[in-house]
Design a protein around this motif. Structure first.
Motif: not given
Length: 313
Positions: A92-93, A97-103, A150-158, A258-267
């Motif tokens: 999945i990662q 990564t390929a999708a971010i590169a446009g492939d 498991e947590c699969y939130v993303k930061t900088n595409g990872i 799910q790319q950080t930072p999130a646009p709101a305060q999730f509680v």
């Protein structure tokens, strides 16, 4: 005198029975909490890796500096956390990564290698989206077996569940649920949230300022993109909150999902569970406006966004 002795003996016997009865009642077991508490340290969960079965609370103290969540799922027989990491998380990662590169062609080819048994993973709730400083808590009925948190939130595409070091886990935490029952009673709730294929209904009670225990009835469930289902994630709506962006943010599948930072305060909140299941989550709310959204595509358009207000005391 004889009658006095008999009366005394009877009285003593009754007293003994009464004392014995009281002693037995004192020994009635009171339901105990069955809590697994995990800390967020960097991009790892840390804490005990076993818990008793039955009603089980998963509590995650998020002081890791960014938004996380903690999906709980049961592994099919013969499937290990190492297999999930190597055959699911890594592809999945790589696809991301390929999708971010446009492939996108390569991304699709990599996704196609994910094994068919991924459909046999059983999502069983777990704490929903938590911004930094938030403690997430969800309670579910867990059968004995092998699980992953498991947590699969993303930061900088990872993805947070991905660790590039071979053999090392990211936010993939193996958990064993033991055969011994934890003796925990089903929680009480001041709010009941029902989830159907049409969205959310606050079916009973109301959110209040302070601590809330929320019962979630998964009346209907289905999978989206062969992976995620209906769930509930709460976020605070402030004056500058982009509500549309916050409601769409939990959708994992867009590149920026799910790319950080999130646009709101999730509680907090709770992840998806099977149809017919009931789970609980706790949230501490200050007076103000809040939204509930789901980790599915087009949540708002699909009816999976609702807004509510918590009044001041």
């Amino acid at each position: 005198m004889k009658h006095f002795v008999i009366a005394f003996a009877l009285a003593s016997g009754l007293s003994a029975c009464s004392s014995e009865s009281t002693s037995e009642s004192d020994q009635v077991e009171v339901p105990q909490p069955n809590v697994l508490e995990l800390q967020v340290e960097g991009l790892s969960f840390t804490g005990p890796d076993t818990i008793n079965s039955g009603w089980t609370t998963i509590r995650v103290i998020n002081e890791g500096g960014m938004t996380h969540h903690a999906l709980v799922y049961r592994l099919p027989d013969g499937i290990t956390a190492e297999m999930v990491d190597e055959l699911v998380v890594e592809p999945i990662q790589a696809s991301l990564t390929a999708a971010i590169a446009g492939d996108f062609e390569t991304a699709a080819e990599i996704s196609a290698t994910i094994p068919a048994w991924v459909a046999d993973l059983v999502w069983l709730g777990g704490p929903g989206m938590m911004s930094d400083g938030v403690t997430g808590e969800a309670t579910m009925f867990l059968e004995p077996g092998n699980y992953i948190v498991e947590c699969y939130v993303k930061t900088n595409g990872i993805q947070h569940n991905y660790n590039p070091v071979p053999g090392e886990f990211g936010m993939v935490f193996p958990l064993t649920v033991l055969a011994e029952d934890g003796g925990m009673a089903e929680p009480d709730a001041n709010v009941t949230l029902t989830i159907t294929n049409d969205g959310y209904e606050i079916a009973g009670g109301a959110f209040v300022s302070g601590d809330n225990s929320v019962r979630v009835n998964f009346a209907e469930q289905r999978r989206y993109n062969d992976f995620v289902g209906h769930d509930a994630h709460l976020f605070r709506i402030d004056e500058d909150t982009d509500v549309e962006a916050a409601a769409a943010w939990p959708d994992f599948f867009p590149i920026d999902g799910q790319q950080t930072p999130a646009p709101a305060q999730f509680v907090g909140g709770i992840h998806d569970m099977p149809q017919g299941a009931t789970g609980y989550f706790r949230v501490n709310l200050q007076p103000g406006d809040y939204g509930i959204t789901a980790e599915i595509p087009d949540a708002v358009e699909s009816g999976f966004f609702t807004r509510f207000t918590v009044e001041g005391e």
